[in-house]
Design an enzyme around this catalytic site. Sequence first.
Site, short mmCIF file in Angstrom:
data_model
loop_
_atom_site.label_atom_id
_atom_site.label_comp_id
_atom_site.label_asym_id
_atom_site.label_seq_id
_atom_site.Cartn_x
_atom_site.Cartn_y
_atom_site.Cartn_z
N ARG A 199 -7.58 -3.29 9.57
CA ARG A 199 -6.65 -4.24 10.23
C ARG A 199 -7.27 -4.88 11.47
O ARG A 199 -6.95 -6.01 11.82
CB ARG A 199 -5.32 -3.56 10.54
CG ARG A 199 -4.63 -3.06 9.28
CD ARG A 199 -3.14 -2.88 9.42
NE ARG A 199 -2.65 -2.01 8.35
CZ ARG A 199 -2.38 -2.39 7.10
NH1 ARG A 199 -2.56 -3.65 6.74
NH2 ARG A 199 -1.95 -1.53 6.21
N SER A 255 7.09 9.04 12.18
CA SER A 255 6.04 8.90 11.16
C SER A 255 6.58 9.08 9.76
O SER A 255 7.08 10.15 9.40
CB SER A 255 4.92 9.92 11.42
OG SER A 255 4.11 10.03 10.27
N ARG A 314 2.80 5.94 -3.35
CA ARG A 314 3.94 6.75 -3.79
C ARG A 314 4.17 6.63 -5.30
O ARG A 314 4.56 7.59 -5.96
CB ARG A 314 5.19 6.35 -3.01
CG ARG A 314 5.13 6.86 -1.54
CD ARG A 314 6.04 6.05 -0.65
NE ARG A 314 6.16 6.57 0.70
CZ ARG A 314 5.29 6.34 1.70
NH1 ARG A 314 4.20 5.61 1.50
NH2 ARG A 314 5.51 6.84 2.91
N LYS A 358 0.84 -1.21 0.00
CA LYS A 358 0.00 0.00 0.00
C LYS A 358 0.87 1.26 0.00
O LYS A 358 0.61 2.19 -0.75
CB LYS A 358 -0.93 -0.03 1.22
CG LYS A 358 -1.90 1.13 1.29
CD LYS A 358 -3.20 0.74 1.98
CE LYS A 358 -3.06 0.58 3.48
NZ LYS A 358 -2.97 1.86 4.19
N ASP A 391 1.96 -1.22 11.89
CA ASP A 391 0.60 -1.63 11.50
C ASP A 391 0.27 -3.07 11.91
O ASP A 391 -0.84 -3.54 11.69
CB ASP A 391 0.42 -1.49 9.99
CG ASP A 391 0.41 -0.02 9.57
OD1 ASP A 391 0.07 0.84 10.40
OD2 ASP A 391 0.74 0.27 8.40
#
Length: 451
Positions: free
Chosen positions: A404, A176, A35, A30, A329
Site C-alpha cells: 500500500r 482488529s 475467508r 482480499k 488500510d
Amino acid sequence: MAHAPQNPNSSLIAEPSHALAGRLRVPGDKSISHRALIFGALAVGETRITGLLEGEDVLATAEIMRQLGAEATRTGEGAWSVRGVGVGALREPAEALDFGNSGTGARLIMGLVAGHPITATFIGDASLSRRPMGRVIAPLTQMGAIFHAREGGRMPLTLTGARHTMPITYESPVASAQVKSAILLAGLNAPGVTTVIEKVPTRDHTELMLRAFGAKVETESREDGAVAIHLTGQPELSPCPIVVPGDPSSAAFPVVAALIVPGSEITVEGITLNPHRAGLYTTLIEMGGDIEIMNQREEGGEPVADLRVRASELRGIEVPPERAASMIDEYPVLAIAAAFASGNTIMRGIHELRVKESDRIAATAAGLRVNGVKVHETEDSMTVEGRSGHVEGGGLVATHMDHRIAMSFIVLGLAAQRPVTIDDASMIATSFPDFAGLMRGLGATLAGQGQ
Ligand code: S3P
C-alpha cells in the site's frame, strides 16, 4: 532523505500524467477472498468461488488449505473450487506453512489450527516476521493452544492446537478483525458458545460468511457502541457459492488518482461498500471529492456499488478517530489526497498503522517529505499540510515491503510536478497484481522494471 533503490529491477516511476479516463474493475476483495478459501476448506462438499483475488497473499492461503487437507482448484480466471473436509477434520501439514507477506492469512489460520489437535509451523517474509502475533497468541492460548514463538511473540512460530478447544469470552484490547476472526475460527471446533467483544466494531466478513455457510452467529450491539459476537461451536458448515466483490481498499488507489490528476473522470465498477470498509469514501466526499455512488445493489451478501469519480479541489479535514477501523488500510492513500488538498488533514487514533506490513505512519511521512510535503507525526496521529494541488515530487520513496505504500506513492507521482520513483514495486503483487496495467489503461504514465 533519499536512499539507493533496494532492488533496481523492481523500481517503478510514476510520471506527471494527463487526465485519467475510463471504466475499470479492481480485483476481488482480499479479506473476503481469504475467508472464502478458509470456510470452503471447512465445509463438507464443494464451494465454488468467483471473483477471487489471485494475489500472492490469497494464493498462499489456497496452498495452505491444500497442506491442511482440503482441495483448492483453479477452474478459470478468479474461479475456484474448494472441497472441504469439515470442521475438526483438518490434517497436520508435513511442511511449514509459508504466509509470505500476509498478516491476515497468518492470524486467521492460527485460529483455525488452534482449534484442531495438530501441529504446524508458521513462517513468512521479513515484514511478516516483524509483526506482533501476541494479540492472537493470548486468546488462542486461553482456548487451549500451545505456541512456541520467537521473542516478542513473532513468527516463525510453532503452534499445537487444542485437543479439547475451550469456548471463551474475550474482550479484544485491539480493534482488529484478524483477532476477532482467529478466535471465531478456533471457536468453530469448541463445544458451546465463543464470544468476542469489540469496543470498536471491525469488518464483519467472517460473521457474514459463517452465517452463509450455516453457522449460528449472533451480533449484539451494546449501548456504549461495543458489539458482542456469539458463535455456537461445532456447526456442520455447508458449501455456499461465494461471489467476491471488488476490493474497496484496492479501488482507493485509482479513485484518489482520479481526484488529484486534473481533468480526470473514471468509473470503478462493483466494489463492496460494506459500512465497515467504506470510511475512506465518506472522508474523501467530506474533503470535497466528487464521488458519485451509483447502481447500489447486493451481491453475495455484501452491499456493492459503482463509483464515478471526477478530479476535485480537495479541502483538508480532521478525520473522526472513530472512523479509523472502517478505513484502516486507506490512511497512506488518504495522506496522498491530503497532500493535494488545501489546508491540513489531521488523522488521529491510528496507532495500529505502526504494526501493518510496515510502520505506515513513518513510511508515509518519509515518502511525503522526500516529495516536498510537510508532515507532523506522533505515536498515533499524522497531520499532512496540504499544498493545494502543487506537490513538488521528484523523490525516491522507500516502500519497506509494503504494497500500500508502493501504490500510494505511484498515485502521488501521477499528479506531482516531477516524477516519483518507488524503490520496490514487487510487493504490489500481494494484493493488486495488475495495478500498473490497470492504471496505464486509464492513461497513467508509469516507467521502470517493476510491473
Ligand atoms: C483484515 C483486517 C485488518 C486489515 C487487513 C485485513 C482482515 O487488519 O488491516 O488488511 O481481513 O481481517 P487488523 O485486524 O490487524 O486491523
